[in-house]
Design a protein around this motif. Structure first.
Motif, short mmCIF file in Angstrom:
data_model
loop_
_atom_site.label_atom_id
_atom_site.label_comp_id
_atom_site.label_asym_id
_atom_site.label_seq_id
_atom_site.Cartn_x
_atom_site.Cartn_y
_atom_site.Cartn_z
N UNK A 1 0.88 -1.16 0.00
CA UNK A 1 0.00 0.00 0.00
C UNK A 1 0.92 1.21 0.00
N UNK A 2 0.42 2.35 -0.44
CA UNK A 2 1.26 3.53 -0.58
C UNK A 2 0.70 4.69 0.23
N UNK A 3 1.60 5.43 0.87
CA UNK A 3 1.26 6.61 1.65
C UNK A 3 2.24 7.71 1.23
N UNK A 4 1.71 8.91 1.09
CA UNK A 4 2.57 10.06 0.78
C UNK A 4 2.63 10.91 2.04
N UNK A 5 3.86 11.13 2.54
CA UNK A 5 4.03 11.85 3.80
C UNK A 5 4.93 13.06 3.64
N UNK A 6 4.67 14.04 4.47
CA UNK A 6 5.56 15.18 4.63
C UNK A 6 6.00 15.20 6.07
N UNK A 7 7.31 15.16 6.28
CA UNK A 7 7.90 15.22 7.62
C UNK A 7 8.68 16.51 7.74
N UNK A 8 8.42 17.26 8.80
CA UNK A 8 9.11 18.53 9.01
C UNK A 8 9.93 18.41 10.29
N UNK A 9 11.20 18.82 10.21
CA UNK A 9 12.13 18.73 11.33
C UNK A 9 12.70 20.10 11.66
N UNK A 10 12.92 20.35 12.94
CA UNK A 10 13.58 21.56 13.41
C UNK A 10 14.84 21.19 14.15
N UNK A 11 15.88 21.98 13.97
CA UNK A 11 17.10 21.78 14.74
C UNK A 11 16.91 22.48 16.08
N UNK A 12 17.01 21.71 17.16
CA UNK A 12 16.79 22.23 18.50
C UNK A 12 18.06 22.03 19.33
N UNK A 13 18.04 22.48 20.56
CA UNK A 13 19.17 22.26 21.46
C UNK A 13 19.39 20.77 21.70
N UNK A 14 18.35 19.96 21.49
CA UNK A 14 18.44 18.51 21.68
C UNK A 14 18.67 17.77 20.36
N UNK A 15 19.07 18.48 19.32
CA UNK A 15 19.27 17.86 18.02
C UNK A 15 18.05 18.07 17.13
N UNK A 16 18.02 17.40 16.01
CA UNK A 16 16.91 17.53 15.06
C UNK A 16 15.71 16.76 15.57
N UNK A 17 14.56 17.43 15.60
CA UNK A 17 13.33 16.83 16.10
C UNK A 17 12.19 17.06 15.12
N UNK A 18 11.29 16.09 15.06
CA UNK A 18 10.11 16.17 14.21
C UNK A 18 9.11 17.14 14.82
N UNK A 19 8.51 17.99 13.97
CA UNK A 19 7.44 18.87 14.43
C UNK A 19 6.13 18.61 13.68
N UNK A 20 6.22 17.99 12.50
CA UNK A 20 5.02 17.65 11.73
C UNK A 20 5.25 16.33 11.00
N UNK A 21 4.26 15.46 11.07
CA UNK A 21 4.19 14.27 10.22
C UNK A 21 2.78 14.27 9.64
N UNK A 22 2.69 14.46 8.33
CA UNK A 22 1.39 14.52 7.67
C UNK A 22 1.37 13.44 6.59
#
Length: 149
Positions: free
Chosen positions: A108-129
């Protein structure tokens, strides 16, 4: 296996590291590991295919906990397109999900957009759509660059 936050931060030194941990956590139904990739921000959000927007870490945790009650997700990121600007990275991902059907294992197929921000704790996800896709989505429509160099 639960990892201490300091160790997780060291492993998430790039958006690609964060994305890899996200998909490995989905594949292993590891809720704690999955939650380590998320930024500690009030407005983090997630949309599962065909689902509503879920906002906040508690709500995201509950949504994935419900998903994991069905078991691990055999998801494989493919055809990742990456854009980085400063401390923000956006990945567009074609996800192949293996599912058991009447005719055996199918994709099955899914199209996703993942958004990451660089934080004091490293790169972290802020959006998964994630949106439902089809086998037709394996093909991409790509505009050729208009400028010749």
């Amino acid at each position: 296996m639960h990892r201490p936050k300091a160790q997780a931060a060291a492993l998430l030194s790039s958006p690609e590291d964060t994305e890899q941990q996200f998909y490995e956590a989905l594949q292993g139904a590891d809720l704690d590991r999955l939650m380590e990739v998320w930024a500690d921000e009030d407005e983090v959000s997630c949309v599962h295919p065909g689902g509503p927007r879920v906002v906040g870490l508690g709500a995201i945790r509950a949504a994935f906990e419900a998903v994991f009650q069905q078991g691990a997700i055999a998801v494989h990121p493919e055809r990742v397109r990456r854009m980085v600007s400063g401390d923000t990275a956006i990945h567009q991902v074609l996800e192949r999900v293996l599912v058991q059907g009447a005719e055996g294992q199918q994709s099955a197929w899914v199209i996703s957009t993942n958004v990451y921000l660089k934080t004091a704790m490293g790169w972290r996800m802020v959006v998964h759509h994630a949106s439902p896709g089809t086998a037709h989505d394996i093909q991409e429509v790509v505009e050729e660059p208009a400028t010749l160099h």
